[in-house]
Design an enzyme around this catalytic site. Sequence first.
Site, PDB file in Angstrom:
ATOM      1  N   ASP A   1       0.817  -1.225   0.000  1.00  0.00           N
ATOM      2  CA  ASP A   1       0.000   0.000   0.000  1.00  0.00           C
ATOM      3  C   ASP A   1       0.845   1.267   0.000  1.00  0.00           C
ATOM      4  O   ASP A   1       0.459   2.296   0.569  1.00  0.00           O
ATOM      5  CB  ASP A   1      -0.959   0.010   1.208  1.00  0.00           C
ATOM      6  CG  ASP A   1      -1.869  -1.202   1.212  1.00  0.00           C
ATOM      7  OD1 ASP A   1      -2.249  -1.652   0.118  1.00  0.00           O
ATOM      8  OD2 ASP A   1      -2.194  -1.697   2.309  1.00  0.00           O
TER       9      ASP A   1
ATOM     10  N   LYS B   1       1.863   1.990  -5.115  1.00  0.00           N
ATOM     11  CA  LYS B   1       2.420   1.394  -6.337  1.00  0.00           C
ATOM     12  C   LYS B   1       1.509   1.634  -7.535  1.00  0.00           C
ATOM     13  O   LYS B   1       1.969   1.961  -8.627  1.00  0.00           O
ATOM     14  CB  LYS B   1       2.609  -0.129  -6.152  1.00  0.00           C
ATOM     15  CG  LYS B   1       3.592  -0.501  -5.058  1.00  0.00           C
ATOM     16  CD  LYS B   1       3.657  -2.001  -4.850  1.00  0.00           C
ATOM     17  CE  LYS B   1       2.382  -2.575  -4.291  1.00  0.00           C
ATOM     18  NZ  LYS B   1       2.043  -2.167  -2.923  1.00  0.00           N
TER      19      LYS B   1
ATOM     20  N   GLY C   1      -4.544  -4.446  -3.717  1.00  0.00           N
ATOM     21  CA  GLY C   1      -5.590  -3.446  -3.933  1.00  0.00           C
ATOM     22  C   GLY C   1      -4.922  -2.130  -4.270  1.00  0.00           C
ATOM     23  O   GLY C   1      -4.193  -1.582  -3.453  1.00  0.00           O
ATOM     24  N   HIS C   2      -5.112  -1.663  -5.483  1.00  0.00           N
ATOM     25  CA  HIS C   2      -4.443  -0.445  -5.933  1.00  0.00           C
ATOM     26  C   HIS C   2      -5.481   0.597  -6.314  1.00  0.00           C
ATOM     27  O   HIS C   2      -6.353   0.333  -7.142  1.00  0.00           O
ATOM     28  CB  HIS C   2      -3.539  -0.751  -7.141  1.00  0.00           C
ATOM     29  CG  HIS C   2      -2.567  -1.869  -6.884  1.00  0.00           C
ATOM     30  ND1 HIS C   2      -2.058  -2.650  -7.872  1.00  0.00           N
ATOM     31  CD2 HIS C   2      -2.023  -2.329  -5.742  1.00  0.00           C
ATOM     32  CE1 HIS C   2      -1.234  -3.547  -7.353  1.00  0.00           C
ATOM     33  NE2 HIS C   2      -1.208  -3.379  -6.057  1.00  0.00           N
TER      34      HIS C   2
ATOM     35  N   GLN D   1       2.013  -6.103  -3.214  1.00  0.00           N
ATOM     36  CA  GLN D   1       2.479  -6.189  -1.825  1.00  0.00           C
ATOM     37  C   GLN D   1       3.759  -5.371  -1.631  1.00  0.00           C
ATOM     38  O   GLN D   1       3.979  -4.416  -2.330  1.00  0.00           O
ATOM     39  CB  GLN D   1       2.671  -7.656  -1.389  1.00  0.00           C
ATOM     40  CG  GLN D   1       1.366  -8.426  -1.211  1.00  0.00           C
ATOM     41  CD  GLN D   1       0.774  -8.943  -2.492  1.00  0.00           C
ATOM     42  OE1 GLN D   1       1.434  -9.617  -3.258  1.00  0.00           O
ATOM     43  NE2 GLN D   1      -0.484  -8.644  -2.754  1.00  0.00           N
TER      44      GLN D   1
HETATM   45  P1  GDP Z   1      -0.739   0.228  -3.583  1.00  0.00           P
HETATM   46  O1  GDP Z   1      -1.361  -1.030  -3.088  1.00  0.00           O
HETATM   47  O2  GDP Z   1       0.717   0.282  -3.322  1.00  0.00           O
HETATM   48  O3  GDP Z   1      -1.082   0.525  -5.010  1.00  0.00           O
HETATM   49  O4  GDP Z   1      -1.370   1.404  -2.707  1.00  0.00           O
HETATM   50  P2  GDP Z   1      -2.918   1.587  -2.343  1.00  0.00           P
HETATM   51  O5  GDP Z   1      -3.641   2.069  -3.554  1.00  0.00           O
HETATM   52  O6  GDP Z   1      -3.443   0.395  -1.652  1.00  0.00           O
HETATM   53  O7  GDP Z   1      -2.804   2.701  -1.230  1.00  0.00           O
HETATM   54  C1  GDP Z   1      -2.275   3.961  -1.492  1.00  0.00           C
HETATM   55  C2  GDP Z   1      -3.367   5.012  -1.263  1.00  0.00           C
HETATM   56  O8  GDP Z   1      -2.788   6.290  -1.188  1.00  0.00           O
HETATM   57  C3  GDP Z   1      -4.376   5.080  -2.388  1.00  0.00           C
HETATM   58  O9  GDP Z   1      -5.632   5.422  -1.874  1.00  0.00           O
HETATM   59  C4  GDP Z   1      -3.831   6.190  -3.280  1.00  0.00           C
HETATM   60  O10 GDP Z   1      -4.852   6.868  -4.000  1.00  0.00           O
HETATM   61  C5  GDP Z   1      -3.237   7.105  -2.264  1.00  0.00           C
HETATM   62  N1  GDP Z   1      -2.054   7.851  -2.708  1.00  0.00           N
HETATM   63  C6  GDP Z   1      -1.071   7.488  -3.566  1.00  0.00           C
HETATM   64  N2  GDP Z   1      -0.114   8.431  -3.625  1.00  0.00           N
HETATM   65  C7  GDP Z   1      -0.501   9.419  -2.785  1.00  0.00           C
HETATM   66  C8  GDP Z   1       0.083  10.665  -2.380  1.00  0.00           C
HETATM   67  O11 GDP Z   1       1.164  11.045  -2.807  1.00  0.00           O
HETATM   68  N3  GDP Z   1      -0.618  11.403  -1.482  1.00  0.00           N
HETATM   69  C9  GDP Z   1      -1.812  11.005  -0.963  1.00  0.00           C
HETATM   70  N4  GDP Z   1      -2.414  11.776  -0.081  1.00  0.00           N
HETATM   71  N5  GDP Z   1      -2.375   9.838  -1.317  1.00  0.00           N
HETATM   72  C10 GDP Z   1      -1.729   9.063  -2.200  1.00  0.00           C
HETATM   73  P1  IMO Z   2      -0.922  -4.234  -2.181  1.00  0.00           P
HETATM   74  O1  IMO Z   2      -0.521  -4.757  -3.522  1.00  0.00           O
HETATM   75  C1  IMO Z   2      -0.852  -4.643   2.136  1.00  0.00           C
HETATM   76  C2  IMO Z   2      -0.931  -8.712   3.740  1.00  0.00           C
HETATM   77  C3  IMO Z   2      -2.188  -9.144   4.494  1.00  0.00           C
HETATM   78  C4  IMO Z   2      -1.564 -10.093   5.501  1.00  0.00           C
HETATM   79  C5  IMO Z   2      -0.463 -10.775   4.688  1.00  0.00           C
HETATM   80  C6  IMO Z   2      -0.853 -12.122   4.116  1.00  0.00           C
HETATM   81  O2  IMO Z   2      -2.221  -3.517  -2.191  1.00  0.00           O
HETATM   82  O3  IMO Z   2       0.181  -3.444  -1.574  1.00  0.00           O
HETATM   83  P2  IMO Z   2      -2.366 -12.863   2.052  1.00  0.00           P
HETATM   84  O4  IMO Z   2      -3.824 -12.649   1.794  1.00  0.00           O
HETATM   85  O5  IMO Z   2      -1.480 -12.294   0.997  1.00  0.00           O
HETATM   86  O6  IMO Z   2      -2.032 -14.271   2.378  1.00  0.00           O
HETATM   87  O7  IMO Z   2      -2.070 -12.017   3.412  1.00  0.00           O
HETATM   88  O8  IMO Z   2      -0.155  -9.894   3.640  1.00  0.00           O
HETATM   89  N1  IMO Z   2      -1.176  -8.208   2.384  1.00  0.00           N
HETATM   90  C7  IMO Z   2      -1.099  -6.909   2.044  1.00  0.00           C
HETATM   91  N2  IMO Z   2      -0.890  -5.812   2.803  1.00  0.00           N
HETATM   92  N3  IMO Z   2      -0.975  -4.529   0.803  1.00  0.00           N
HETATM   93  C8  IMO Z   2      -1.171  -5.613   0.031  1.00  0.00           C
HETATM   94  O9  IMO Z   2      -1.177  -5.552  -1.325  1.00  0.00           O
HETATM   95  C9  IMO Z   2      -1.275  -6.874   0.649  1.00  0.00           C
HETATM   96  N4  IMO Z   2      -1.468  -8.130   0.200  1.00  0.00           N
HETATM   97  C10 IMO Z   2      -1.398  -8.931   1.265  1.00  0.00           C
HETATM   98  O10 IMO Z   2      -2.820  -8.052   5.116  1.00  0.00           O
HETATM   99  O11 IMO Z   2      -0.943  -9.361   6.525  1.00  0.00           O
HETATM  100 MG    MG Z   3      -2.871  -1.653  -1.775  1.00  0.00          MG
END
Ligand code: GDP
Ligand code: IMO
Ligand code: MG
Length: 430
Positions: free
Chosen positions: A13, A16, A40-41, A224
């Site tokens: 999270d 990416k 989840g992106h 991840q």
């Molecule tokens: P990922 O799994 O690495 O793709 O990240 P996620 O999408 O799960 O979580 C990142 C969250 O932060 C998302 O809701 C993005 O929209 C948000 N985000 C990404 N870059 C920035 C930033 O520079 N500033 C803020 N405030 N939010 C951001």
């Molecule tokens: P993105 O791509 C954050 C974590 C779960 C748990 C552990 C194992 O959005 O960054 P799993 O279901 O993979 O067997 O769970 O890994 N986890 C993540 N945490 N971002 C993710 O993906 C994750 N995918 C799995 O919360 O701790």
């Molecule tokens: Mg994510």
Amino acid sequence: MANVVVVGAQWGDEGKGKIVDWLSERADVIARFQGGHNAGHTLVIDGKVYKLSLLPSGILRKGKLSVIGNGVVLDPWALVSEIEKIEGQGVTINTDNLVIAENTPLILPVHQDLDKIREEAAGKAKIGTTGRGIGPAYEDKVGRRAIRLADLADAETLERRLDRLLAHHDPLRRGLGVATIDRDELRTRLLDIAPKVLPYAAPVWKLLSEKRKSGKRILFEGAQGALLDIDFGTYPYVTSSNTMAGMAATGTGMGPGSIDFVLGIVKAYTTRVGEGPFPTELDDEVGKHLAVVGREKGTVTGRDRRCGWFDAVLVRQTCTTSGVKGIALTKLDVLDGMKELKICTGYALDGKVLDYLPTAAEEQARVTPVYETMEGWEGSTAGARSWADLPGAAVKYVRRIEELIECPVALLSTSPEREDTILVTDPFSD
Ligand code: GDP
Ligand code: IMO
Ligand code: MG
């Protein structure tokens, strides 16, 4: 032509998806190489929000090829519903812009059952998985009893695969006190979904090799983060795949020499979802502030993310294990207005200061962070699109991070919006 691998350098999270979407303008092919719909992106483009789990984050741009590599574990039902959802937002997805490796193992309902049963049985010792069946699906892959995408094309092969699968899972399920697999139902479900996913199946290794030979740029998209890596993460509180850059090659069928630049995605503070050690975690008002301002709620499960200070020890370590050449620092804006900021520079353990995270789970749980304190800034970084727009103290914070992790910032993200991104070094032409 340079090929770039994007990996998360913390616990996932990091942002990416946003960075891959931004970079994909410069790429021809965007390829996922591990994980599954546990990812989840969230992407925000002109105010419109897109949530992706399995589809590569390049899918929103016209004229780009999205690839799901063999290193991924694929839930075909989840894929079809994600395709429908994203098409509902006006994006075209067809065999011209999406291909899936034929040798990709499938996540089946039995894997999700097992994931949930185990987590419930573990009680306090649970991992805190996403419940998507990721671990059990990877177990079946290395146990040589997975059903792979290509197996759906031939009814006889599928029967043989079902034999092996049931021979393992039925005794296991009996032992756990749950009903054995309904073979007819599973077969019917697989044969029903087959025509919806098989058209995307292709020998990805060959396709990518051809793309490379014709000078196309490939962007590998990690899911991840490095601290969730099955080998180098905070084991056993990890996911079940290799999340590090080296996986991009085996997870798609390319040689290691095909990777030119590794971009680590790094959040300006630290978060984690699920259980496991987290040395800089904050159980106080500051932690809550980060969670609220950073909107730290999981995209996949809706769980609250745990929040804490930036941990330079961990990021230096993951930049090393993934061979990161430059980082994209995200969510700097979340720190706007905070009076002071702390950065973890070492761990105290039994009277010593360590410059790395020890491997033993018991020690990981006991380390206490050594902090240095920095001044916050009054101005705003939110939405900044150039370095000159950043307050002096924000620049100092970024420079100190670079120094401590021994890696330069290549990109800086200042909001969820695609274009609120500052380019320092282009990973494709470095
Ligand atoms: P990922 O799994 O690495 O793709 O990240 P996620 O999408 O799960 O979580 C990142 C969250 O932060 C998302 O809701 C993005 O929209 C948000 N985000 C990404 N870059 C920035 C930033 O520079 N500033 C803020 N405030 N939010 C951001
Ligand atoms: P993105 O791509 C954050 C974590 C779960 C748990 C552990 C194992 O959005 O960054 P799993 O279901 O993979 O067997 O769970 O890994 N986890 C993540 N945490 N971002 C993710 O993906 C994750 N995918 C799995 O919360 O701790
Ligand atoms: Mg994510």
